[in-house]
Write a protein that holds these residues in place. Structure first.
Motif, PDB file in Angstrom:
ATOM      1  N   CYS A   1      12.452  24.165 -30.226  1.00  0.00           N
ATOM      2  CA  CYS A   1      12.954  23.194 -31.198  1.00  0.00           C
ATOM      3  C   CYS A   1      13.450  23.944 -32.434  1.00  0.00           C
ATOM      4  CB  CYS A   1      11.844  22.226 -31.571  1.00  0.00           C
ATOM      5  SG  CYS A   1      12.247  21.202 -32.996  1.00  0.00           S
ATOM      6  N   GLY A   2      14.660  23.648 -32.860  1.00  0.00           N
ATOM      7  CA  GLY A   2      15.238  24.328 -34.007  1.00  0.00           C
ATOM      8  C   GLY A   2      14.498  24.038 -35.300  1.00  0.00           C
ATOM      9  N   LYS A   3      13.871  22.876 -35.366  1.00  0.00           N
ATOM     10  CA  LYS A   3      13.180  22.480 -36.583  1.00  0.00           C
ATOM     11  C   LYS A   3      11.767  23.065 -36.642  1.00  0.00           C
ATOM     12  CE  LYS A   3      12.990  18.319 -39.388  1.00  0.00           C
ATOM     13  NZ  LYS A   3      13.097  16.845 -39.353  1.00  0.00           N
ATOM     14  N   CYS A   4      11.046  22.948 -35.537  1.00  0.00           N
ATOM     15  CA  CYS A   4       9.688  23.501 -35.481  1.00  0.00           C
ATOM     16  C   CYS A   4       9.720  25.024 -35.338  1.00  0.00           C
ATOM     17  CB  CYS A   4       8.915  22.940 -34.292  1.00  0.00           C
ATOM     18  SG  CYS A   4       8.763  21.170 -34.251  1.00  0.00           S
ATOM     19  N   ALA A   5      10.840  25.525 -34.825  1.00  0.00           N
ATOM     20  CA  ALA A   5      10.992  26.960 -34.547  1.00  0.00           C
ATOM     21  C   ALA A   5       9.931  27.473 -33.584  1.00  0.00           C
ATOM     22  CB  ALA A   5      10.999  27.772 -35.835  1.00  0.00           C
ATOM     23  N   GLU A   6       9.555  26.623 -32.671  1.00  0.00           N
ATOM     24  CA  GLU A   6       8.625  27.030 -31.626  1.00  0.00           C
ATOM     25  C   GLU A   6       8.877  26.186 -30.379  1.00  0.00           C
ATOM     26  OE1 GLU A   6       4.542  24.829 -32.388  1.00  0.00           O
ATOM     27  OE2 GLU A   6       5.124  26.015 -34.125  1.00  0.00           O
ATOM     28  N   PRO A   7       8.341  26.634 -29.249  1.00  0.00           N
ATOM     29  CA  PRO A   7       8.593  25.879 -28.013  1.00  0.00           C
ATOM     30  C   PRO A   7       8.118  24.443 -28.157  1.00  0.00           C
ATOM     31  CG  PRO A   7       7.574  27.982 -27.521  1.00  0.00           C
ATOM     32  CD  PRO A   7       7.510  27.814 -29.003  1.00  0.00           C
ATOM     33  N   ALA A   8       8.921  23.541 -27.673  1.00  0.00           N
ATOM     34  CA  ALA A   8       8.610  22.132 -27.884  1.00  0.00           C
ATOM     35  C   ALA A   8       8.515  21.389 -26.567  1.00  0.00           C
ATOM     36  CB  ALA A   8       9.700  21.501 -28.743  1.00  0.00           C
ATOM     37  N   ARG A   9       7.681  20.397 -26.566  1.00  0.00           N
ATOM     38  CA  ARG A   9       7.684  19.466 -25.442  1.00  0.00           C
ATOM     39  C   ARG A   9       8.840  18.520 -25.713  1.00  0.00           C
ATOM     40  NH1 ARG A   9       2.068  16.877 -24.429  1.00  0.00           N
ATOM     41  NH2 ARG A   9       3.328  15.800 -22.902  1.00  0.00           N
ATOM     42  N   VAL A  10       9.621  18.321 -24.692  1.00  0.00           N
ATOM     43  CA  VAL A  10      10.855  17.581 -24.896  1.00  0.00           C
ATOM     44  C   VAL A  10      10.781  16.226 -24.219  1.00  0.00           C
ATOM     45  CG1 VAL A  10      13.338  17.608 -24.445  1.00  0.00           C
ATOM     46  CG2 VAL A  10      12.157  19.712 -25.091  1.00  0.00           C
ATOM     47  N   GLY A  11      11.185  15.224 -24.964  1.00  0.00           N
ATOM     48  CA  GLY A  11      11.265  13.890 -24.409  1.00  0.00           C
ATOM     49  C   GLY A  11      12.721  13.485 -24.307  1.00  0.00           C
ATOM     50  N   LYS A  12      12.958  12.357 -23.658  1.00  0.00           N
ATOM     51  CA  LYS A  12      14.326  11.874 -23.555  1.00  0.00           C
ATOM     52  C   LYS A  12      14.384  10.443 -24.034  1.00  0.00           C
ATOM     53  CE  LYS A  12      16.135  14.569 -19.777  1.00  0.00           C
ATOM     54  NZ  LYS A  12      16.669  14.529 -18.422  1.00  0.00           N
ATOM     55  N   LYS A  13      15.454  10.132 -24.705  1.00  0.00           N
ATOM     56  CA  LYS A  13      15.640   8.747 -25.086  1.00  0.00           C
ATOM     57  C   LYS A  13      17.110   8.392 -25.078  1.00  0.00           C
ATOM     58  CE  LYS A  13      15.342   9.826 -30.050  1.00  0.00           C
ATOM     59  NZ  LYS A  13      14.536   9.615 -31.263  1.00  0.00           N
ATOM     60  N   VAL A  14      17.363   7.095 -25.107  1.00  0.00           N
ATOM     61  CA  VAL A  14      18.735   6.621 -25.093  1.00  0.00           C
ATOM     62  C   VAL A  14      19.070   6.078 -26.478  1.00  0.00           C
ATOM     63  CG1 VAL A  14      20.373   5.037 -24.003  1.00  0.00           C
ATOM     64  CG2 VAL A  14      18.540   6.057 -22.641  1.00  0.00           C
ATOM     65  N   LEU A  15      20.131   6.577 -27.026  1.00  0.00           N
ATOM     66  CA  LEU A  15      20.545   6.133 -28.354  1.00  0.00           C
ATOM     67  C   LEU A  15      21.261   4.782 -28.278  1.00  0.00           C
ATOM     68  CD1 LEU A  15      21.923   9.432 -29.929  1.00  0.00           C
ATOM     69  CD2 LEU A  15      19.656   8.433 -30.187  1.00  0.00           C
ATOM     70  N   GLU A  16      21.516   4.208 -29.449  1.00  0.00           N
ATOM     71  CA  GLU A  16      22.169   2.903 -29.505  1.00  0.00           C
ATOM     72  C   GLU A  16      23.540   2.897 -28.842  1.00  0.00           C
ATOM     73  OE1 GLU A  16      22.200   1.463 -33.492  1.00  0.00           O
ATOM     74  OE2 GLU A  16      20.013   1.404 -33.604  1.00  0.00           O
ATOM     75  N   ASP A  17      24.209   4.034 -28.916  1.00  0.00           N
ATOM     76  CA  ASP A  17      25.543   4.094 -28.292  1.00  0.00           C
ATOM     77  C   ASP A  17      25.476   4.378 -26.794  1.00  0.00           C
ATOM     78  OD1 ASP A  17      24.883   6.742 -28.144  1.00  0.00           O
ATOM     79  OD2 ASP A  17      26.529   7.479 -29.369  1.00  0.00           O
ATOM     80  N   GLY A  18      24.258   4.441 -26.261  1.00  0.00           N
ATOM     81  CA  GLY A  18      24.092   4.611 -24.820  1.00  0.00           C
ATOM     82  C   GLY A  18      23.970   6.054 -24.366  1.00  0.00           C
ATOM     83  N   SER A  19      24.115   6.992 -25.287  1.00  0.00           N
ATOM     84  CA  SER A  19      24.020   8.384 -24.868  1.00  0.00           C
ATOM     85  C   SER A  19      22.566   8.823 -24.754  1.00  0.00           C
ATOM     86  CB  SER A  19      24.779   9.284 -25.855  1.00  0.00           C
ATOM     87  OG  SER A  19      24.252   9.131 -27.150  1.00  0.00           O
ATOM     88  N   LYS A  20      22.321   9.611 -23.727  1.00  0.00           N
ATOM     89  CA  LYS A  20      20.967  10.105 -23.502  1.00  0.00           C
ATOM     90  C   LYS A  20      20.788  11.417 -24.246  1.00  0.00           C
ATOM     91  CE  LYS A  20      20.303   8.140 -18.955  1.00  0.00           C
ATOM     92  NZ  LYS A  20      20.591   8.449 -17.570  1.00  0.00           N
ATOM     93  N   VAL A  21      19.728  11.511 -24.969  1.00  0.00           N
ATOM     94  CA  VAL A  21      19.481  12.751 -25.706  1.00  0.00           C
ATOM     95  C   VAL A  21      18.068  13.250 -25.446  1.00  0.00           C
ATOM     96  CG1 VAL A  21      21.113  12.258 -27.574  1.00  0.00           C
ATOM     97  CG2 VAL A  21      18.737  11.491 -27.785  1.00  0.00           C
ATOM     98  N   ARG A  22      17.900  14.532 -25.700  1.00  0.00           N
ATOM     99  CA  ARG A  22      16.570  15.128 -25.620  1.00  0.00           C
ATOM    100  C   ARG A  22      16.044  15.272 -27.043  1.00  0.00           C
ATOM    101  NH1 ARG A  22      18.239  20.542 -22.984  1.00  0.00           N
ATOM    102  NH2 ARG A  22      19.791  20.226 -24.569  1.00  0.00           N
ATOM    103  N   PHE A  23      14.770  15.076 -27.188  1.00  0.00           N
ATOM    104  CA  PHE A  23      14.206  15.232 -28.527  1.00  0.00           C
ATOM    105  C   PHE A  23      12.868  15.946 -28.466  1.00  0.00           C
ATOM    106  CE2 PHE A  23      10.782  12.066 -28.567  1.00  0.00           C
ATOM    107  CZ  PHE A  23      11.098  11.323 -27.449  1.00  0.00           C
ATOM    108  N   CYS A  24      12.514  16.541 -29.601  1.00  0.00           N
ATOM    109  CA  CYS A  24      11.245  17.249 -29.716  1.00  0.00           C
ATOM    110  C   CYS A  24      10.140  16.225 -29.895  1.00  0.00           C
ATOM    111  CB  CYS A  24      11.311  18.199 -30.914  1.00  0.00           C
ATOM    112  SG  CYS A  24       9.725  18.938 -31.347  1.00  0.00           S
ATOM    113  N   LYS A  25       9.108  16.311 -29.052  1.00  0.00           N
ATOM    114  CA  LYS A  25       8.031  15.323 -29.122  1.00  0.00           C
ATOM    115  C   LYS A  25       7.151  15.527 -30.336  1.00  0.00           C
ATOM    116  CE  LYS A  25       7.505  13.699 -24.414  1.00  0.00           C
ATOM    117  NZ  LYS A  25       6.698  13.753 -23.197  1.00  0.00           N
ATOM    118  N   LYS A  26       7.282  16.694 -30.941  1.00  0.00           N
ATOM    119  CA  LYS A  26       6.431  17.007 -32.077  1.00  0.00           C
ATOM    120  C   LYS A  26       7.025  16.471 -33.381  1.00  0.00           C
ATOM    121  CE  LYS A  26       3.895  21.050 -33.655  1.00  0.00           C
ATOM    122  NZ  LYS A  26       3.838  22.507 -33.499  1.00  0.00           N
ATOM    123  N   CYS A  27       8.293  16.794 -33.625  1.00  0.00           N
ATOM    124  CA  CYS A  27       8.885  16.407 -34.908  1.00  0.00           C
ATOM    125  C   CYS A  27       9.958  15.337 -34.769  1.00  0.00           C
ATOM    126  CB  CYS A  27       9.445  17.634 -35.631  1.00  0.00           C
ATOM    127  SG  CYS A  27      10.926  18.276 -34.825  1.00  0.00           S
ATOM    128  N   GLY A  28      10.348  15.041 -33.538  1.00  0.00           N
ATOM    129  CA  GLY A  28      11.333  13.997 -33.332  1.00  0.00           C
ATOM    130  C   GLY A  28      12.775  14.454 -33.447  1.00  0.00           C
TER     131      GLY A  28
END
Ligand SMILES: [Zn+2]
Length: 116
Positions: A84-111
């Motif tokens: 994760c670029g924000k945590c600067a450490e390996p992150a557990r990654v989740g997936k979610k769908v944004l309002e515009d329908g695009s699927k993105v990956r996100f850091c489970k720690k900091c979001g």
């Protein structure tokens, strides 16, 4: 199209080109690099400057000189973890769908969203 959320626990790692990843197992454990290339068929990724192997090249043919070149050897994705670029450490990654329908990956720690 709605895809059903899988309840399988099988570890599937979603790594893409230009992702920052950390090696979590093997000789290069703890090192971070950028994904240069993916080999989906083999579940492997080539990571910049990681898992370098020496290759001997023979004199003759196209190259005038023989010698040893160093080249990245593909690493199995199960040995890699997204950083994760924000945590600067390996992150557990989740997936979610944004309002515009695009699927993105996100850091489970900091979001932090990892797909820009
Ligand atoms: Zn994070």
């Amino acid at each position: 199209m709605i895809s059903r959320v899988s309840t399988m626990t099988k570890k599937r790692i979603d790594i893409r080109k230009n992702d920052k990843v950390m090696v979590i197992a093997g000789r290069e454990k703890g090192k971070i690099g950028t994904v240069l290339k993916l080999i989906p068929r083999k579940d492997r990724a080539v990571v910049e400057k990681l898992n370098m192997v020496k290759r001997h090249t023979r004199a003759g043919g196209k190259s005038a000189q023989g010698g040893i070149i160093e080249k990245e050897s593909p690493i199995h994705v199960s040995n890699l973890m997204l950083v994760c670029g924000k945590c600067a450490e390996p992150a557990r990654v989740g997936k979610k769908v944004l309002e515009d329908g695009s699927k993105v990956r996100f850091c489970k720690k900091c979001g932090e969203i990892m797909d820009k």
